[in-house]
Design an enzyme around this catalytic site. Structure first.
Site, PDB file in Angstrom:
ATOM      1  N   ASN A  18      36.508  40.018  49.972  1.00  9.21           N
ATOM      2  CA  ASN A  18      35.698  40.857  50.135  1.00  9.21           C
ATOM      3  C   ASN A  18      36.858  42.307  50.025  1.00  9.21           C
ATOM      4  O   ASN A  18      36.907  43.626  50.558  1.00  9.21           O
ATOM      5  CB  ASN A  18      35.797  41.406  52.181  1.00  9.21           C
ATOM      6  CG  ASN A  18      36.354  40.647  52.322  1.00  9.21           C
ATOM      7  OD1 ASN A  18      36.888  39.290  52.101  1.00  9.21           O
ATOM      8  ND2 ASN A  18      37.027  40.943  53.844  1.00  9.21           N
ATOM      9  N   THR A  58      17.014  29.148  70.097  1.00 13.15           N
ATOM     10  CA  THR A  58      16.251  29.898  70.569  1.00 13.15           C
ATOM     11  C   THR A  58      15.988  31.006  68.726  1.00 13.15           C
ATOM     12  O   THR A  58      17.028  31.625  69.311  1.00 13.15           O
ATOM     13  CB  THR A  58      14.874  30.307  71.361  1.00 13.15           C
ATOM     14  OG1 THR A  58      14.846  29.287  72.246  1.00 13.15           O
ATOM     15  CG2 THR A  58      13.976  31.189  70.785  1.00 13.15           C
ATOM     16  N   SER A 112      25.691  36.509  55.103  1.00 12.15           N
ATOM     17  CA  SER A 112      24.823  37.378  56.377  1.00 12.15           C
ATOM     18  C   SER A 112      24.199  38.494  56.066  1.00 12.15           C
ATOM     19  O   SER A 112      24.082  38.835  55.050  1.00 12.15           O
ATOM     20  CB  SER A 112      26.584  37.886  57.216  1.00 12.15           C
ATOM     21  OG  SER A 112      26.512  39.464  57.925  1.00 12.15           O
ATOM     22  N   GLY A 113      23.501  39.093  56.854  1.00  6.85           N
ATOM     23  CA  GLY A 113      21.776  39.832  56.979  1.00  6.85           C
ATOM     24  C   GLY A 113      22.777  40.908  56.967  1.00  6.85           C
ATOM     25  O   GLY A 113      22.336  42.057  56.182  1.00  6.85           O
ATOM     26  N   HIS A 114      23.771  41.885  57.598  1.00  3.17           N
ATOM     27  CA  HIS A 114      23.710  43.032  57.908  1.00  3.17           C
ATOM     28  C   HIS A 114      24.783  43.537  56.068  1.00  3.17           C
ATOM     29  O   HIS A 114      25.029  44.506  55.771  1.00  3.17           O
ATOM     30  CB  HIS A 114      24.648  43.762  58.783  1.00  3.17           C
ATOM     31  CG  HIS A 114      25.880  43.171  59.283  1.00  3.17           C
ATOM     32  ND1 HIS A 114      26.617  44.281  59.048  1.00  3.17           N
ATOM     33  CD2 HIS A 114      26.327  41.888  59.538  1.00  3.17           C
ATOM     34  CE1 HIS A 114      27.979  43.716  59.249  1.00  3.17           C
ATOM     35  NE2 HIS A 114      27.774  41.835  59.478  1.00  3.17           N
ATOM     36  N   GLY A 118      27.276  35.778  59.557  1.00  5.14           N
ATOM     37  CA  GLY A 118      28.354  35.442  59.182  1.00  5.14           C
ATOM     38  C   GLY A 118      30.113  34.700  59.819  1.00  5.14           C
ATOM     39  O   GLY A 118      29.920  33.063  59.360  1.00  5.14           O
ATOM     40  N   GLN A 177      29.844  38.379  50.778  1.00  7.51           N
ATOM     41  CA  GLN A 177      29.964  39.711  50.036  1.00  7.51           C
ATOM     42  C   GLN A 177      29.871  39.061  48.442  1.00  7.51           C
ATOM     43  O   GLN A 177      28.868  40.374  48.015  1.00  7.51           O
ATOM     44  CB  GLN A 177      31.473  39.571  49.861  1.00  7.51           C
ATOM     45  CG  GLN A 177      32.425  40.161  51.106  1.00  7.51           C
ATOM     46  CD  GLN A 177      31.673  41.461  51.239  1.00  7.51           C
ATOM     47  OE1 GLN A 177      30.917  42.631  50.962  1.00  7.51           O
ATOM     48  NE2 GLN A 177      31.804  42.053  52.470  1.00  7.51           N
ATOM     49  N   CYS A 224      36.425  43.507  59.802  1.00  2.00           N
ATOM     50  CA  CYS A 224      36.695  43.359  61.546  1.00  2.00           C
ATOM     51  C   CYS A 224      37.820  43.005  61.647  1.00  2.00           C
ATOM     52  O   CYS A 224      38.593  42.809  62.804  1.00  2.00           O
ATOM     53  CB  CYS A 224      36.022  41.794  60.939  1.00  2.00           C
ATOM     54  SG  CYS A 224      34.411  41.619  60.029  1.00  2.00           S
TER      55      CYS A 224
HETATM   56  N1  PMP Z   1      32.855  36.470  55.562  1.00  3.63           N
HETATM   57  C1  PMP Z   1      33.530  38.191  54.786  1.00  3.63           C
HETATM   58  C2  PMP Z   1      33.766  38.123  53.464  1.00  3.63           C
HETATM   59  C3  PMP Z   1      32.803  39.106  55.354  1.00  3.63           C
HETATM   60  O1  PMP Z   1      33.156  40.043  54.435  1.00  3.63           O
HETATM   61  C4  PMP Z   1      32.931  39.018  56.721  1.00  3.63           C
HETATM   62  C5  PMP Z   1      31.856  40.249  57.739  1.00  3.63           C
HETATM   63  N2  PMP Z   1      33.286  41.944  57.352  1.00  3.63           N
HETATM   64  C6  PMP Z   1      31.855  38.671  57.653  1.00  3.63           C
HETATM   65  C7  PMP Z   1      32.526  37.084  56.777  1.00  3.63           C
HETATM   66  C8  PMP Z   1      31.597  38.377  58.885  1.00  3.63           C
HETATM   67  O2  PMP Z   1      30.021  37.737  59.267  1.00  3.63           O
HETATM   68  P1  PMP Z   1      29.254  38.584  60.437  1.00  3.63           P
HETATM   69  O3  PMP Z   1      29.728  40.429  60.181  1.00  3.63           O
HETATM   70  O4  PMP Z   1      28.396  38.742  59.765  1.00  3.63           O
HETATM   71  O5  PMP Z   1      30.101  38.245  61.258  1.00  3.63           O
END
Ligand code: PMP
Length: 392
Positions: free
Chosen positions: A153, A245, A203-205, A73, A183, A334
């Site tokens: 978030n 790649t 975002s994948g995770h 993300g 989110q 983060c």
């Molecule tokens: N945007 C939002 C609203 C998020 O909650 C997050 C992850 N905390 C991100 C962006 C960043 O995504 P990523 O961890 O995949 O870099």
């Protein structure tokens, strides 16, 4: 005996779903071709990327446009914002519309652009609602982009991105609309077909794929008008918009997580919404929790519930719960390294008083939570009130 973990932090990251692990392992073992290679293995890898692209677009509810695969993300948001800012010389130094309390991966590129002479305009988000009543003051602006997250978030508020697109496209034909759906993806309807955004971050995770893979979806119009410049150059992958790649195993896992996620979406979202609501009701009705403040956005996402014991630092409550095996967040995961003692901009913009903001923790669900989980959490919250709060 080890205390079993109760993981209530799915907005920070999710476990990887078994189907995605399996698909990824297979690619790691056998599908090691480079999608740009012309030989059989290369073509097989390109086909895997193509299949994943279709799975992701399907989960997103969109048939057209392109996916630019990124490391997540953060990179997708950076590409959308910085790549847009440089794309059109006549719009350089213009205005970007956003909200207070976007994720750091939006805030930081915007702060950088502000230093370079761009101006940033803010839509208020009191109680989690995008407020267009201030919009008149933007009328004379040279707007190049609007960016707002689909689901906040920290507060769990669902923003009306469709209304944002309508407003921006009507008043600022030059501007693109971007949403950070990190989110919101698979939790609320964020199909660009419906919201009419030009760019969307996922975002994948956050949806059962591994960390380190994400995407920026861009509309056919962005492609046609060359509305975005790349940040990574030096190859011709991803429509020339992100050289390097492709992370084929990650992309395959993301595709599979999307397919699984889409199948389970309705049932999971209902379960999360029910769990959230029943927890909320107990917190509001049980006298033990009178001192607890719960955030109740007008349009809540199903998977997030934020609450505070005002005056008790969020970090203290988080650590107390963590020692007892319950994982939650204080502020966005983060941002937690940098802003520990600073009240979150998202919470302040929502209207949460500073003291409460400093005490706010976030619970986030995945639909597997049980009645027992709820009781375990509430019992510990009650202990926190007795042992940490009243003793102060
Ligand atoms: N945007 C939002 C609203 C998020 O909650 C997050 C992850 N905390 C991100 C962006 C960043 O995504 P990523 O961890 O995949 O870099």
């Amino acid at each position: 005996m080890n205390t079993p973990i109760l993981y209530l932090d799915h907005s920070a990251t999710t476990p990887v779903c078994p189907e995605a692990v399996e698909a990824m392992m297979q690619v790691l073992r056998d599908g090691y071709g480079n999608p740009s290679s012309r030989h059989t293995l290369g073509r097989q890898a390109a086909a895997l990327v193509q299949k994943a692209t279709e799975q992701i677009m399907d989960a997103l509810g969109v048939k057209q446009g392109a996916l630019i695969f990124t490391s997540g993300g953060t990179e997708a948001n950076n590409l959308a914002i910085l790549g847009r800012a440089e794309a059109k010389p006549r719009l350089q130094g213009g205005t970007i519309l956003t909200t207070q309390g976007e994720h750091a991966s939006v805030e930081a590129p915007l702060a950088y652009l502000q230093q370079k002479g761009y101006s940033i305009a803010y839509l208020p988000t009191k109680e989690g609602v995008l407020d267009f009543s201030v919009a008149e003051s933007f009328a004379a602006k040279k707007m190049l982009l609007a960016t707002a997250m689909t689901v906040n978030n920290e507060t769990g508020a669902v923003y009306d991105i469709k209304a944002l697109s309508q407003y921006v496209h009507q008043h600022f034909p030059d501007a693109l609309v971007h949403t950070d759906a990190t989110q919101g993806f698979l939790k609320v309807d964020c199909s660009p077909q419906n919201t009419k955004v030009d760019m969307l971050t996922l975002s994948g995770h956050k949806i059962g794929a591994p960390k380190g893979i994400g995407a920026l979806w861009i509309s056919p119009d962005v492609i046609k008008t060359r509305g975005l410049l790349p940040r990574n150059i030096g190859g011709d992958q991803c429509q020339d918009l992100r050289s390097g790649t492709e992370n084929v195993p990650g992309i395959v896992a993301l595709g599979v997580a999307c397919e699984v996620g889409k199948k389970q979406q309705k049932e999971k979202n209902e379960k999360m919404a029910q769990f959230r609501l029943s927890l909320l009701e107990e917190l509001q009705n049980d006298a033990r929790f009178r001192a607890v403040t719960v955030l109740t956005p007008k349009h809540p996402a199903p998977h997030i519930l934020s609450l505070a014991i005002p005056g008790l630092p969020a970090e203290t409550l988080l650590n107390f719960l963590s020692q007892k095996g319950i994982c939650v967040s204080a502020g966005s995961a983060c941002a937690s390294n940098h802003h520990q003692s600073k009240a979150s901009a998202a919470l302040l913009a929502y209207g949460v008083p500073e003291k409460t903001a400093l005490s706010t923790i976030r619970l986030s669900f995945d639909g597997t939570e049980t009645q027992q989980d709820k009781e375990r959490f509430l019992s510990l919250l009650s202990d926190a009130l007795t042992f940490l709060y009243r003793r102060r």
